[in-house]
Design a protein around this motif. Structure first.
Motif, PDB file in Angstrom:
ATOM      1  N   LEU A   1      63.279  35.292  77.088  1.00  0.00           N
ATOM      2  CA  LEU A   1      64.428  35.657  77.916  1.00  0.00           C
ATOM      3  C   LEU A   1      64.911  37.068  77.591  1.00  0.00           C
TER       4      LEU A   1
ATOM      5  N   GLN B   1      68.794  29.397  79.926  1.00  0.00           N
ATOM      6  CA  GLN B   1      69.515  30.154  80.947  1.00  0.00           C
ATOM      7  C   GLN B   1      70.405  31.245  80.360  1.00  0.00           C
TER       8      GLN B   1
ATOM      9  N   ARG C   1      70.071  34.516  82.417  1.00  0.00           N
ATOM     10  CA  ARG C   1      68.904  34.624  83.299  1.00  0.00           C
ATOM     11  C   ARG C   1      69.320  35.101  84.688  1.00  0.00           C
TER      12      ARG C   1
END
Length: 148
Positions: free
Chosen positions: A22, A58, A81
């Motif tokens: 990420l 996320q 994200r």
């Protein structure tokens, strides 16, 4: 949504892979910054992870003890994200609670991207110093002293 905060040695291999992926997707690819993300600081930090119901990371933030990146405790690698869905606010609220739980009621310093100043001001951070360039993006240090 699943939220966890772990020291480095508690991270699973999947969690470590997810957070590095990420960070790379957003900071290196999306923001087009070629920099050394794996900087040796992760070992001494707490890692805040927010997963969705599909077990996809996320949001993430690195909670850093004083003396590693700044004299004060710090929150770094703050990333979501997707933008505009409110997850950033949840991430920061949880990060501030965790910072207090882990390090006590102490000032927190961050290196904020200039475009995110209004976001961090909403959490009590104020600019402290002059703007600077970090990897081609304008930043400024901000500090949060008052927890009220």
């Amino acid at each position: 949504m699943t939220i966890s905060c772990k020291i480095f040695d508690e991270l699973t291999t999947k969690e470590l892979y997810d957070l590095l992926q990420l960070r790379s997707e957003i900071f290196v690819v999306e923001q087009q910054c070629a920099y050394l993300d794996i900087d040796g600081v992760d070992f001494q930090c707490h890692h805040l992870l927010i997963y969705d119901h599909n077990d996809k990371l996320q949001a993430y933030a690195r909670l850093i003890p004083a003396g590693l990146t700044f004299l004060e405790n710090s929150i770094g690698r703050i990333v979501t994200r997707e933008h505009g869905n409110g997850l950033g606010k949840i991430l920061m609220k949880v990060a501030l609670v965790e910072m207090n739980n882990i390090f006590g009621d102490r000032p927190i310093r961050i290196g904020a991207q200039m475009q995110a100043l209004p976001f961090y001001r909403n959490f009590g951070f104020i600019e402290d110093g002059e703007p600077y360039d970090e990897d081609g993006i304008d930043h400024i240090e901000m500090i949060r002293v008052d927890r009220n």
